[in-house]
Design an enzyme around this catalytic site. Structure first.
Site, mmCIF file in Angstrom:
data_model
loop_
_atom_site.group_PDB
_atom_site.id
_atom_site.type_symbol
_atom_site.label_atom_id
_atom_site.label_comp_id
_atom_site.label_asym_id
_atom_site.label_seq_id
_atom_site.Cartn_x
_atom_site.Cartn_y
_atom_site.Cartn_z
ATOM 1 N N LYS A 1 0.834 -1.199 0.000
ATOM 2 C CA LYS A 1 0.000 0.000 0.000
ATOM 3 C C LYS A 1 0.871 1.251 0.000
ATOM 4 C CE LYS A 1 -1.774 1.982 3.614
ATOM 5 N NZ LYS A 1 -2.547 2.324 4.822
ATOM 6 N N ASP B 1 -6.439 0.968 0.806
ATOM 7 C CA ASP B 1 -6.545 1.302 2.225
ATOM 8 C C ASP B 1 -7.923 0.905 2.726
ATOM 9 O OD1 ASP B 1 -8.294 3.220 1.270
ATOM 10 O OD2 ASP B 1 -7.320 4.903 2.282
#
Length: 320
Positions: free
Chosen positions: A187, A205
């Site tokens: 991420k 997320d």
């Protein structure tokens, strides 16, 4: 009964039939802007508060074909691009090093809190070499407002040392290198690649995971599997902006506990319509940041955001 087209859908492929024939009010289009790697240069159209919308019961696409899913997903992204033409990373940064550190610090806290904390951190430790040689106790004191400050101090000092020792003090521009740094996962790596290097990537997320499941783009729960499922629906060139659009929508309108369904511009395309507040006036009160007339998360947002009516966030210690 056959569903009616929205104003924005005129001339486009019709949306699948829904249980209710009531029509959503048209969403005003904002002028699209092409964002630069770090900050958009073109001004966006002024932000308009979401207009009142009639109740629209969306049909669940359980038996949706692959082709229909791709079309619906891409249309949602196009609609959100018009609602958030100024979407950008909500972390303040001036270079890849600042962005990777800020992204690591954003775990378990808001981007606003990170943005209020990093000015002091980067003023004291402007380079990887400086932060690598820092006294951990002094860094901990600076990072205290972000929460979990001891673990975060260990991560940012550790990744700074790794940058100095393994990459000559420069943030690498490859995924396989970034994920070797302490505290950096896929991420964080995609945030850096997409926004500091202009290399496409999807940032999965909590907001992104919540929304793509609500929209039934995938039923996966593992971030890596969600990433694989969603990237298969879009051309690679869309991945970074798609991430911004989805995350901004999740922060401003499609909240975790009480989505503002009655103020949402994509209700005809959403299988989860009705999970949140459907009354238009009540839904408006749930809107956050510039959609609700409040400051954003960045102390130094891109000019396009300010031109669109957004407000800069206050510095640490100021009245919020």
């Amino acid at each position: 009964m056959g569903g009616k087209k929205t104003a924005k859908a005129a001339g486009k492929a019709p949306v699948e039939k829904r249980a209710s024939a009531k029509k959503a009010a048209p969403v005003r289009k904002a002028a699209a802007v092409k964002k630069a790697t770090v900050a958009p240069k073109k001004a966006a159209a002024p932000v308009k508060k979401a207009s009142a919308m009639k109740t629209v019961a969306a049909k669940s696409p359980r038996n949706e074909s692959r082709t229909a899913l791709v079309r619906r997903a891409r249309r949602i992204n196009r609609e959100l691009a018009e609602v958030f033409p100024y979407a950008h990373p909500e972390l303040d940064f001036e270079n890849p090093f600042q962005l990777i550190v800020a992204t690591v610090l954003s775990a378990q806290t808001t981007d606003l809190r990170v943005n209020q904390t990093t000015p002091a951190l980067f003023a004291t430790y402007p380079t990887p070499e400086d932060l690598a040689a820092a006294n951990p106790e002094e860094v901990e004191e600076i990072l205290r407002p972000t929460g979990f400050f001891r673990a975060k101090t260990k991560s940012v000092i550790g990744l700074s040392k790794a940058l100095v020792e393994n990459f000559g003090g420069e943030v690498p521009g490859r995924l396989e290198d970034l994920v070797t740094l302490p505290g950096v996962g896929r991420k964080t790596a995609f945030v850096v690649l997409g926004n500091a290097f202009g290399r496409p990537g999807v940032t999965v997320d909590t907001h992104f995971m919540r929304l793509v499941r609500r929209w039934q783009w995938t039923d996966e729960t593992d971030p890596d599997k969600i990433e694989a499922a969603v990237t298969a629906l879009f051309p690679k060139s869309d991945w970074t902006d798609l991430s911004h659009h989805v995350i901004w929508h999740g922060r401003r309108i499609c909240h975790a506990r009480k989505p503002a369904c009655g103020a949402c511009p994509i209700t005809p395309l959403c299988p989860a319509y009705g999970e949140g507040e459907t009354d238009p006036e009540k839904a408006k009160k749930l809107l956050k940041y510039e959609k609700g007339g409040f400051p954003g998360q960045r102390l130094n947002p891109p000019q396009a955001y300010l031109d669109a009516g957004g407000k800069a966030a206050p510095p640490l210690g100021a009245t919020e």
